[in-house]
Design an enzyme around this catalytic site. Structure first.
Site, PDB file in Angstrom:
ATOM      1  N   ARG A 193      78.264  86.525  62.098  1.00  0.00           N
ATOM      2  CA  ARG A 193      78.924  85.942  62.920  1.00  0.00           C
ATOM      3  C   ARG A 193      78.444  85.967  64.385  1.00  0.00           C
ATOM      4  O   ARG A 193      79.033  86.508  65.432  1.00  0.00           O
ATOM      5  CB  ARG A 193      80.508  86.780  63.199  1.00  0.00           C
ATOM      6  N   ALA A 200      72.382  85.771  62.794  1.00  0.00           N
ATOM      7  CA  ALA A 200      72.501  85.000  61.799  1.00  0.00           C
ATOM      8  C   ALA A 200      74.094  84.720  61.702  1.00  0.00           C
ATOM      9  O   ALA A 200      75.013  85.313  62.199  1.00  0.00           O
ATOM     10  CB  ALA A 200      72.411  85.954  60.370  1.00  0.00           C
ATOM     11  N   LYS A 201      74.269  83.233  61.014  1.00  0.00           N
ATOM     12  CA  LYS A 201      75.682  82.941  60.985  1.00  0.00           C
ATOM     13  C   LYS A 201      76.486  83.938  60.203  1.00  0.00           C
ATOM     14  O   LYS A 201      77.756  84.100  60.529  1.00  0.00           O
ATOM     15  CB  LYS A 201      75.724  81.521  60.107  1.00  0.00           C
ATOM     16  N   ARG A 202      75.960  84.367  59.053  1.00  0.00           N
ATOM     17  CA  ARG A 202      76.978  85.171  58.249  1.00  0.00           C
ATOM     18  C   ARG A 202      77.431  86.486  58.857  1.00  0.00           C
ATOM     19  O   ARG A 202      78.256  86.946  58.357  1.00  0.00           O
ATOM     20  CB  ARG A 202      76.042  85.531  56.984  1.00  0.00           C
ATOM     21  N   THR A 231      75.621  74.129  58.303  1.00  0.00           N
ATOM     22  CA  THR A 231      76.300  75.226  57.393  1.00  0.00           C
ATOM     23  C   THR A 231      77.177  75.990  58.372  1.00  0.00           C
ATOM     24  O   THR A 231      78.076  77.018  57.975  1.00  0.00           O
ATOM     25  CB  THR A 231      75.573  75.883  56.566  1.00  0.00           C
TER      26      THR A 231
END
Length: 285
Positions: free
Chosen positions: A260, A256-258, A16
């Site tokens: 950045r 976390a990806k969210r 994702t």
């Protein structure tokens, strides 16, 4: 005496987004244990959610791991190509009366919880209040015949009765920990828009691939209770577990990806070497 099973670990990201240092830390944890124990290290892409997963991220994951110096054994397991396997497991659970169709919308569930005198909470928030578990078989069949959209939920009281008491799992450095799968309630094993859940797919694939040691972040420690229940219900082998702390940024927030978090691709573009990246991920050579 039964001979111990060969050591098999795995890294199982969802495509994702691009991998960051937290992913590298987790991948290296499994890879190093496998190589130290002369075992096998597997790569699995958990891409069952077609609305969020992208082929370009799946390709990037393999490129980034290779750049880090991590080689895996055997072909990559891509979950979206094996939905028939998960459907067979769902059918087996359903045939034993351990699943029920849930026709509820999120609004239905929120309204029921709001009108309840008490709303028990689990690891993922308020527990499902059992609306569709209370439907008669005739009503279920009628609604299914009308083609009403539905999820499939595990009938938790019945599942716990079938599995029996005393479920536990072996956690590295902590011995055996007791399971309390009931805190998940009637968990969804197949959503209306995704025909199999993370919990179902991950336990199925760990059993299929002969994984003997699951290395993953400590945020997934509570889910192990549910995974052990599914293993017991299906007669799958029990792996050992090693949940590691999560990497955090300077402010103490988990990467976390969210948020950045800096990706491995960005590090590579800056001229960071694989050895330096491994050190930044908490595994210096």
């Amino acid at each position: 005496m039964t001979a111990p099973r060969p050591l098999v670990t795995r890294f199982a990201p969802s495509p994702t987004g691009f991998l960051h240092l937290g992913h590298a830390h987790s991948a290296l944890a499994g890879w190093r244990r496998a190589r130290a124990g002369q075992g096998r290290f597997l790569l699995r892409l958990e891409d069952i959610d077609s609305t969020r997963c992208r082929p370009e991220f799946a390709e990037a994951i393999q490129e980034d791991l290779a750049w880090l110096g991590l080689e895996w054994d055997g072909p990559v397991r891509v979950q979206s190509r094996h939905m028939a396997d998960y459907a067979e497991t769902l059918a087996a659970l359903s045939d034993r009366g351990l699943l029920f169709p849930c026709f509820c919308t999120r609004r239905d569930i929120a309204r029921e919880i709001a009108g309840s005198a008490s709303a028990p909470h689990g690891p993922d928030g308020p527990l499902y209040p059992g609306i569709c578990r209370r439907l008669s078989q005739a009503e279920r069949e009628a609604r299914l015949a009308r083609g009403e959209p539905h999820a499939l939920r595990l009938d938790m009281p019945r599942a716990l009765e079938r599995a029996g008491p005393g479920l536990s799992f072996a956690e590295a450095g902590r011995g055996r920990l007791a399971c309390t799968a009931a805190r998940f309630g009637d968990v969804v094993l197949a959503r209306k828009d995704v025909p199999a859940s993370y919990h179902l797919c991950v336990t199925h694939d760990d059993a299929r691939d002969g994984v003997t040691l699951v290395t993953r972040g400590e945020d997934l420690l509570p889910a192990t209770d549910l995974h052990r229940l599914l293993q017991a219900l299906m007669g799958w082998p029990e792996p050992a577990y090693a949940h590691h702390p999560l990497l955090t940024d300077a402010e103490g927030r988990r990467l976390a990806k969210r948020d950045r978090a800096q990706t491995l691709r960005e590090l590579r573009a800056r001229g960071v070497s694989p050895a330096e990246a491994r050190a930044l991920a908490g595994w210096p050579d």
